[in-house]
Write a protein that holds these residues in place. Structure first.
Motif, PDB file in Angstrom:
ATOM      1  N   ALA A  46      49.168 -50.668 -16.538  1.00  0.00           N
ATOM      2  CA  ALA A  46      49.819 -51.953 -15.984  1.00  0.00           C
ATOM      3  C   ALA A  46      50.136 -52.034 -14.512  1.00  0.00           C
ATOM      4  CB  ALA A  46      51.197 -51.953 -16.838  1.00  0.00           C
ATOM      5  N   HIS A  47      49.941 -50.737 -13.809  1.00  0.00           N
ATOM      6  CA  HIS A  47      50.299 -50.782 -12.431  1.00  0.00           C
ATOM      7  C   HIS A  47      48.865 -51.360 -11.680  1.00  0.00           C
ATOM      8  CE1 HIS A  47      53.581 -47.703 -13.299  1.00  0.00           C
ATOM      9  NE2 HIS A  47      54.411 -48.470 -12.858  1.00  0.00           N
ATOM     10  N   THR A  48      47.808 -51.469 -12.222  1.00  0.00           N
ATOM     11  CA  THR A  48      46.751 -51.884 -11.483  1.00  0.00           C
ATOM     12  C   THR A  48      46.791 -53.461 -11.821  1.00  0.00           C
ATOM     13  OG1 THR A  48      45.181 -51.694 -13.269  1.00  0.00           O
ATOM     14  CG2 THR A  48      45.736 -49.541 -12.142  1.00  0.00           C
ATOM     15  N   ALA A  49      47.625 -54.051 -12.575  1.00  0.00           N
ATOM     16  CA  ALA A  49      47.469 -55.530 -12.846  1.00  0.00           C
ATOM     17  C   ALA A  49      47.183 -56.225 -11.282  1.00  0.00           C
ATOM     18  CB  ALA A  49      48.602 -56.042 -13.465  1.00  0.00           C
ATOM     19  N   ASP A  50      46.798 -57.539 -11.570  1.00  0.00           N
ATOM     20  CA  ASP A  50      46.558 -58.407 -10.378  1.00  0.00           C
ATOM     21  C   ASP A  50      45.779 -57.947  -9.313  1.00  0.00           C
ATOM     22  OD1 ASP A  50      47.657 -60.494 -11.968  1.00  0.00           O
ATOM     23  OD2 ASP A  50      49.586 -59.719 -11.600  1.00  0.00           O
ATOM     24  N   SER A  51      44.733 -57.067  -9.216  1.00  0.00           N
ATOM     25  CA  SER A  51      44.199 -56.210  -8.083  1.00  0.00           C
ATOM     26  C   SER A  51      43.203 -57.567  -7.640  1.00  0.00           C
ATOM     27  CB  SER A  51      43.336 -55.118  -8.465  1.00  0.00           C
ATOM     28  OG  SER A  51      44.352 -53.989  -9.056  1.00  0.00           O
ATOM     29  N   ASP A  52      43.113 -57.432  -6.397  1.00  0.00           N
ATOM     30  CA  ASP A  52      41.918 -58.188  -5.752  1.00  0.00           C
ATOM     31  C   ASP A  52      40.407 -57.247  -5.844  1.00  0.00           C
ATOM     32  OD1 ASP A  52      43.481 -60.464  -4.313  1.00  0.00           O
ATOM     33  OD2 ASP A  52      44.590 -58.569  -3.725  1.00  0.00           O
ATOM     34  N   VAL A  53      40.655 -56.086  -5.805  1.00  0.00           N
ATOM     35  CA  VAL A  53      39.483 -55.097  -5.905  1.00  0.00           C
ATOM     36  C   VAL A  53      40.090 -53.992  -6.558  1.00  0.00           C
ATOM     37  CG1 VAL A  53      38.035 -54.006  -4.638  1.00  0.00           C
ATOM     38  CG2 VAL A  53      38.745 -55.750  -3.363  1.00  0.00           C
ATOM     39  N   ILE A  54      38.836 -53.708  -7.660  1.00  0.00           N
ATOM     40  CA  ILE A  54      38.928 -52.602  -8.222  1.00  0.00           C
ATOM     41  C   ILE A  54      37.777 -51.477  -8.019  1.00  0.00           C
ATOM     42  CG2 ILE A  54      38.790 -51.472 -10.714  1.00  0.00           C
ATOM     43  CD1 ILE A  54      39.739 -54.229 -11.802  1.00  0.00           C
TER      44      ILE A  54
ATOM     45  N   GLU B 247      37.075 -51.451 -19.222  1.00  0.00           N
ATOM     46  CA  GLU B 247      37.916 -52.286 -20.288  1.00  0.00           C
ATOM     47  C   GLU B 247      39.287 -52.516 -19.594  1.00  0.00           C
ATOM     48  OE1 GLU B 247      37.778 -50.674 -23.936  1.00  0.00           O
ATOM     49  OE2 GLU B 247      39.059 -52.278 -24.608  1.00  0.00           O
ATOM     50  N   LYS B 248      39.880 -51.444 -19.657  1.00  0.00           N
ATOM     51  CA  LYS B 248      41.364 -51.579 -19.350  1.00  0.00           C
ATOM     52  C   LYS B 248      41.645 -52.381 -17.885  1.00  0.00           C
ATOM     53  CE  LYS B 248      42.802 -49.032 -22.833  1.00  0.00           C
ATOM     54  NZ  LYS B 248      42.269 -47.616 -22.967  1.00  0.00           N
ATOM     55  N   THR B 249      41.091 -52.041 -16.941  1.00  0.00           N
ATOM     56  CA  THR B 249      41.537 -52.630 -15.585  1.00  0.00           C
ATOM     57  C   THR B 249      41.035 -54.102 -15.602  1.00  0.00           C
ATOM     58  OG1 THR B 249      39.396 -51.731 -14.612  1.00  0.00           O
ATOM     59  CG2 THR B 249      41.162 -50.525 -14.229  1.00  0.00           C
ATOM     60  N   SER B 250      40.108 -54.531 -16.021  1.00  0.00           N
ATOM     61  CA  SER B 250      39.305 -55.985 -16.080  1.00  0.00           C
ATOM     62  C   SER B 250      40.130 -56.891 -16.700  1.00  0.00           C
ATOM     63  CB  SER B 250      37.998 -56.056 -16.427  1.00  0.00           C
ATOM     64  OG  SER B 250      37.656 -55.478 -17.714  1.00  0.00           O
TER      65      SER B 250
ATOM     66  N   ALA C 201      39.288 -59.967 -10.187  1.00  0.00           N
ATOM     67  CA  ALA C 201      39.111 -58.994  -9.318  1.00  0.00           C
ATOM     68  C   ALA C 201      37.557 -58.692  -8.874  1.00  0.00           C
ATOM     69  CB  ALA C 201      39.649 -57.548  -9.673  1.00  0.00           C
ATOM     70  N   VAL C 202      37.113 -58.280  -7.957  1.00  0.00           N
ATOM     71  CA  VAL C 202      35.860 -57.599  -7.655  1.00  0.00           C
ATOM     72  C   VAL C 202      35.801 -56.262  -7.976  1.00  0.00           C
ATOM     73  CG1 VAL C 202      33.915 -57.358  -5.820  1.00  0.00           C
ATOM     74  CG2 VAL C 202      35.355 -59.329  -5.826  1.00  0.00           C
ATOM     75  N   ILE C 203      34.955 -55.876  -8.493  1.00  0.00           N
ATOM     76  CA  ILE C 203      34.776 -54.281  -8.929  1.00  0.00           C
ATOM     77  C   ILE C 203      33.592 -53.606  -8.045  1.00  0.00           C
ATOM     78  CG2 ILE C 203      33.973 -52.724 -10.876  1.00  0.00           C
ATOM     79  CD1 ILE C 203      35.225 -54.803 -12.884  1.00  0.00           C
ATOM     80  N   ILE C 204      33.958 -52.419  -7.660  1.00  0.00           N
ATOM     81  CA  ILE C 204      32.878 -51.739  -6.857  1.00  0.00           C
ATOM     82  C   ILE C 204      32.877 -50.514  -7.705  1.00  0.00           C
ATOM     83  CG2 ILE C 204      32.595 -50.570  -4.651  1.00  0.00           C
ATOM     84  CD1 ILE C 204      34.238 -52.474  -3.314  1.00  0.00           C
ATOM     85  N   VAL C 205      31.433 -50.161  -8.054  1.00  0.00           N
ATOM     86  CA  VAL C 205      31.453 -48.952  -9.046  1.00  0.00           C
ATOM     87  C   VAL C 205      31.011 -47.809  -7.925  1.00  0.00           C
ATOM     88  CG1 VAL C 205      30.376 -47.836 -10.876  1.00  0.00           C
ATOM     89  CG2 VAL C 205      31.241 -50.275 -11.125  1.00  0.00           C
TER      90      VAL C 205
ATOM     91  N   LYS D 238      28.658 -54.995 -18.244  1.00  0.00           N
ATOM     92  CA  LYS D 238      28.533 -55.435 -19.506  1.00  0.00           C
ATOM     93  C   LYS D 238      29.918 -55.635 -19.842  1.00  0.00           C
ATOM     94  CE  LYS D 238      26.513 -55.216 -23.827  1.00  0.00           C
ATOM     95  NZ  LYS D 238      26.607 -54.141 -24.832  1.00  0.00           N
ATOM     96  N   VAL D 239      30.626 -54.305 -19.696  1.00  0.00           N
ATOM     97  CA  VAL D 239      32.113 -54.244 -20.456  1.00  0.00           C
ATOM     98  C   VAL D 239      33.065 -55.278 -19.882  1.00  0.00           C
ATOM     99  CG1 VAL D 239      33.901 -52.713 -20.738  1.00  0.00           C
ATOM    100  CG2 VAL D 239      31.764 -51.766 -20.936  1.00  0.00           C
ATOM    101  N   SER D 240      33.103 -55.690 -18.730  1.00  0.00           N
ATOM    102  CA  SER D 240      34.415 -56.602 -17.961  1.00  0.00           C
ATOM    103  C   SER D 240      33.642 -57.977 -18.572  1.00  0.00           C
ATOM    104  CB  SER D 240      34.062 -56.435 -16.502  1.00  0.00           C
ATOM    105  OG  SER D 240      32.754 -56.903 -15.910  1.00  0.00           O
ATOM    106  N   GLY D 241      32.423 -58.085 -18.493  1.00  0.00           N
ATOM    107  CA  GLY D 241      32.203 -59.749 -18.706  1.00  0.00           C
ATOM    108  C   GLY D 241      32.329 -60.601 -17.461  1.00  0.00           C
ATOM    109  N   PHE D 242      32.466 -59.972 -16.477  1.00  0.00           N
ATOM    110  CA  PHE D 242      32.621 -60.673 -15.034  1.00  0.00           C
ATOM    111  C   PHE D 242      31.322 -61.159 -14.797  1.00  0.00           C
ATOM    112  CE2 PHE D 242      36.483 -58.541 -13.079  1.00  0.00           C
ATOM    113  CZ  PHE D 242      36.946 -58.732 -13.956  1.00  0.00           C
TER     114      PHE D 242
END
Ligand code: APR
Length: 308
Positions: free
Chosen positions: A66-74, A104-107, A113-117, A131-135
């Motif tokens: 819950a604390h990661t909600a509304d992130s610009d970047v993950i 799954e949990k963060t997206s 957000a934009v995700i950087i792996v 695949k998991v985010s569907g972004f």
């Protein structure tokens, strides 16, 4: 309001990255980990450094998504690092499970957000996250090329006894043993290193770059590199938060570019607030093309093992 970056995994890479973001004050940070107390402890320590750094960034350490909600970047660094003798590919199954779960949990709680792996084997883990985010694919990318290029820049700078800042380098392909350092596109203040260094020495620098990560694993014995990986990720985070339109080598999802389809691999991109805003296609010669294709095939065979 400050921008927000969630760093998933409070280990060596994640905590180093969190430090760079908080110290520079460019965003607030949520530092997430499954380990009990670790993200909270590191976040508290970093908070207490802020008065000394003159930073007004806030950082929360947490075991709660819950604390990661509304992130610009993950940024996903959660997972297992290499031990001596292991390749990045040996981490495949264990890290795919972790990356799938954290994506799954963060997206879900940060749908814009934009995700950087960062987790290895990174190109494949980016595909898991997509695949998991569907972004959209331009909002999911991997960190590898900037780090590999920074290693190449360092070795070239040492070779010529010049400042590493004056060396630009390019490394393409998967972030693995078959990565493709590109001497033709590697320059010192605009002059290609092919004019400055003998072929034999360039080959040695290329080889050292390819195994730059393993060289550090062999020295550390208990884990893998983290200062340069964190610094490379920081550069990507900053480019996205400030819409810098930087041209950087990152793992991007290719849709026909470079003759590859439906696969992540390292290519030059333009990074801005939209994520990968453009994939830059270079004119490769026959040898470069062949090396690039070999590297992409290695990523493909790992993706196939996961049955995504
Ligand atoms: N959810 C959240 N965090 C997790 C999970 C999970 N399911 N599983 C593991 N972690 C956390 C661990 O608790 C640990 O704190 O991920 C962190 C990983 O930190 P380190 O072991 O220090 O590894 P690090 O050196 O940071 O590397 C992380 O980045 O460069 C890559 O190859 C490297 O895949 C590795 C990743």
């Amino acid at each position: 309001m400050k921008k927000k970056v969630s760093v998933i995994g409070a280990g060596n890479v994640g905590a180093s990255l969190a430090q760079m973001i908080v110290q520079s004050g460019i965003a607030d940070v949520a530092l997430f980990d499954i380990a009990d107390g670790v993200p909270e402890g590191k976040a508290l320590d970093l908070s207490e450094a802020c008065p000394l750094w003159g930073s007004s960034s806030s950082i929360v350490g947490t075991n709660d998504y819950a604390h990661t909600a509304d992130s610009d970047v993950i940024v996903i660094t959660a997972g297992f690092p290499r031990k001596p003798g292991m390749s990045r590919d040996d981490l495949l199954n264990a890290n795919a499970k972790v990356v799938s779960e954290v994506t799954e949990k963060t997206s879900k709680v940060s749908p814009n957000a934009v995700i950087i792996v960062v987790t290895n084997p990174m190109d494949v883990m980016a595909q898991v996250s997509l695949k998991v985010s569907g972004f959209d694919s331009f909002r999911v990318m991997g960190m590898g090329g900037i780090l590999d290029s920074a290693r190449f820049r360092t070795f070239v700078a040492w070779e010529l006894n010049v400042s590493p800042e004056d060396v630009e380098a390019l490394v393409l392909g998967g972030h693995g043993d078959l990565m493709v350092p590109m001497p033709r596109f590697t320059t010192v203040k605009g002059v290609s290193i092919t004019e400055l260094i003998s072929k034999e020495r360039i080959d040695a620098l290329v080889e050292r770059t390819r195994h730059g990560g393993a060289e550090i694993v062999a020295l550390l014995k208990t884990g893998s590199a983290y200062y340069a990986p964190a610094a490379a990720t920081y550069q990507m985070v900053k480019a996205i938060l400030f819409d810098e339109k930087r041209m950087l080598p990152c793992a991007a999802y290719l849709n026909g570019e470079y003759g590859a389809n439906g696969i992540y691999t390292g290519v030059p991109v333009m990074l801005g607030s939209g994520g990968v805003e453009k994939i830059v296609e270079l004119n490769l010669n026959e040898q470069e093309k062949a090396d690039f294709e070999k590297s992409v095939s290695a990523v493909k065979s790992l993706v196939e093992k996961l049955n995504l």
